[in-house]
Enzyme design. Structure first.
Site, PDB file in Angstrom:
ATOM      1  N   ASN A  69       0.830  -1.206   0.000  1.00 25.88           N
ATOM      2  CA  ASN A  69       0.000   0.000   0.000  1.00 25.88           C
ATOM      3  C   ASN A  69       0.867   1.259   0.000  1.00 25.88           C
ATOM      4  O   ASN A  69       0.525   2.252  -0.638  1.00 25.88           O
ATOM      5  CB  ASN A  69      -0.974   0.008   1.185  1.00 25.88           C
ATOM      6  CG  ASN A  69      -2.209  -0.811   0.898  1.00 25.88           C
ATOM      7  OD1 ASN A  69      -2.922  -0.548  -0.068  1.00 25.88           O
ATOM      8  ND2 ASN A  69      -2.450  -1.813   1.723  1.00 25.88           N
ATOM      9  N   LYS A  86       6.805   2.466  25.353  1.00 24.22           N
ATOM     10  CA  LYS A  86       5.831   3.068  24.446  1.00 24.22           C
ATOM     11  C   LYS A  86       5.758   4.589  24.581  1.00 24.22           C
ATOM     12  O   LYS A  86       5.669   5.306  23.593  1.00 24.22           O
ATOM     13  CB  LYS A  86       4.446   2.463  24.680  1.00 24.22           C
ATOM     14  CG  LYS A  86       3.432   3.000  23.696  1.00 24.22           C
ATOM     15  CD  LYS A  86       2.073   2.381  23.812  1.00 24.22           C
ATOM     16  CE  LYS A  86       1.183   3.046  22.772  1.00 24.22           C
ATOM     17  NZ  LYS A  86      -0.150   2.585  22.744  1.00 24.22           N
ATOM     18  N   ASN A  89      -6.468   5.652   8.323  1.00 20.13           N
ATOM     19  CA  ASN A  89      -6.060   4.259   8.368  1.00 20.13           C
ATOM     20  C   ASN A  89      -6.858   3.459   7.346  1.00 20.13           C
ATOM     21  O   ASN A  89      -7.985   3.822   7.016  1.00 20.13           O
ATOM     22  CB  ASN A  89      -6.304   3.691   9.771  1.00 20.13           C
ATOM     23  CG  ASN A  89      -5.792   2.271   9.919  1.00 20.13           C
ATOM     24  OD1 ASN A  89      -4.711   1.946   9.442  1.00 20.13           O
ATOM     25  ND2 ASN A  89      -6.567   1.424  10.572  1.00 20.13           N
ATOM     26  N   HIS A 141      -8.349  -0.369   6.752  1.00 17.77           N
ATOM     27  CA  HIS A 141      -8.626  -1.597   7.492  1.00 17.77           C
ATOM     28  C   HIS A 141      -9.258  -2.624   6.552  1.00 17.77           C
ATOM     29  O   HIS A 141     -10.193  -2.289   5.820  1.00 17.77           O
ATOM     30  CB  HIS A 141      -9.566  -1.313   8.670  1.00 17.77           C
ATOM     31  CG  HIS A 141      -9.743  -2.496   9.548  1.00 17.77           C
ATOM     32  ND1 HIS A 141      -8.760  -2.941  10.398  1.00 17.77           N
ATOM     33  CD2 HIS A 141     -10.776  -3.363   9.678  1.00 17.77           C
ATOM     34  CE1 HIS A 141      -9.181  -4.019  11.029  1.00 17.77           C
ATOM     35  NE2 HIS A 141     -10.411  -4.300  10.610  1.00 17.77           N
TER      36      HIS A 141
END
Length: 192
Positions: free
Chosen positions: A13, A64, A106, A108
């Site tokens: 992508n 994180k 995003n 999905h």
């Protein structure tokens, strides 16, 4: 409009989107690929396509929270206005979300709200659905729960395997994602 693409794996992508940016089909400048796996194939794609690429891991940052701070510093260094997630297999946390509200999209591989999270194609296939889909959405603090920008159905055929279904889902992604990104960035340019 300066754009970053975040990816974690192979980068198909990423390559499709990069080609659209480089041809001028999508407004803005693709200024950065960020990858959280330094050895991922997408890093080689970025090099081949001439896109600046940066990579580091959560572990290399010590956790994180520090990772997110380092990502934000990187985005500021490259003066990024907009983020496209293309197979980025991490949840984006509040450190980045707070700075890019409605500026992160995003892709999905399911017809959301069905099958959020991982293994969406396999779950739809194993549930013997007649169709699944592809969804482009803004991200928020939930799991694949942000406002939907575009969706397209993908039929699940009687003779499908997970592999043949996955190939058709990816083919649909490669069509829908550039169209949706173009729409979003065109609207943002009009606002600015």
């Amino acid at each position: 409009m300066r754009v970053a693409i975040f990816a974690s794996g192979n980068g198909t992508n990423f390559e499709v989107l990069t080609n659209h940016f480089q041809k001028g089909d999508i407004p803005g400048k693709l200024a950065l690929l960020f990858c959280n796996h330094p050895d991922a194939p997408v890093m080689e794609r970025a090099k081949r396509l001439g896109v600046p690429a940066e990579s580091f891991t959560v572990k290399s940052c010590g956790g994180k929270e520090e990772y997110e701070k380092q990502v934000l510093k990187l985005l500021q260094k490259y003066q990024i206005d907009f983020i496209i997630l293309a197979g980025y297999l991490r949840v984006v946390g509040p450190t980045i979300l707070d700075h890019y509200d409605y500026r992160i999209v995003n892709l999905h591989p399911a017809w959301l709200p069905e099958y959020p999270g991982l293994h969406s194609i396999e779950r739809a296939f194993n549930d013997h659905k007649k169709q699944t889909g592809v969804t482009v959405h803004y991200i928020d603090s939930g799991l694949d729960s942000g406002p939907i920008i575009a969706q397209r159905h993908v039929p699940i055929l009687a003779d499908d395997t997970v592999d043949t279904l996955e190939a058709r889902v990816h083919e649909t992604e490669h069509q829908l994602y550039p169209e949706a990104v173009k729409q979003v960035l065109t609207e943002l340019e009009k606002e600015n």
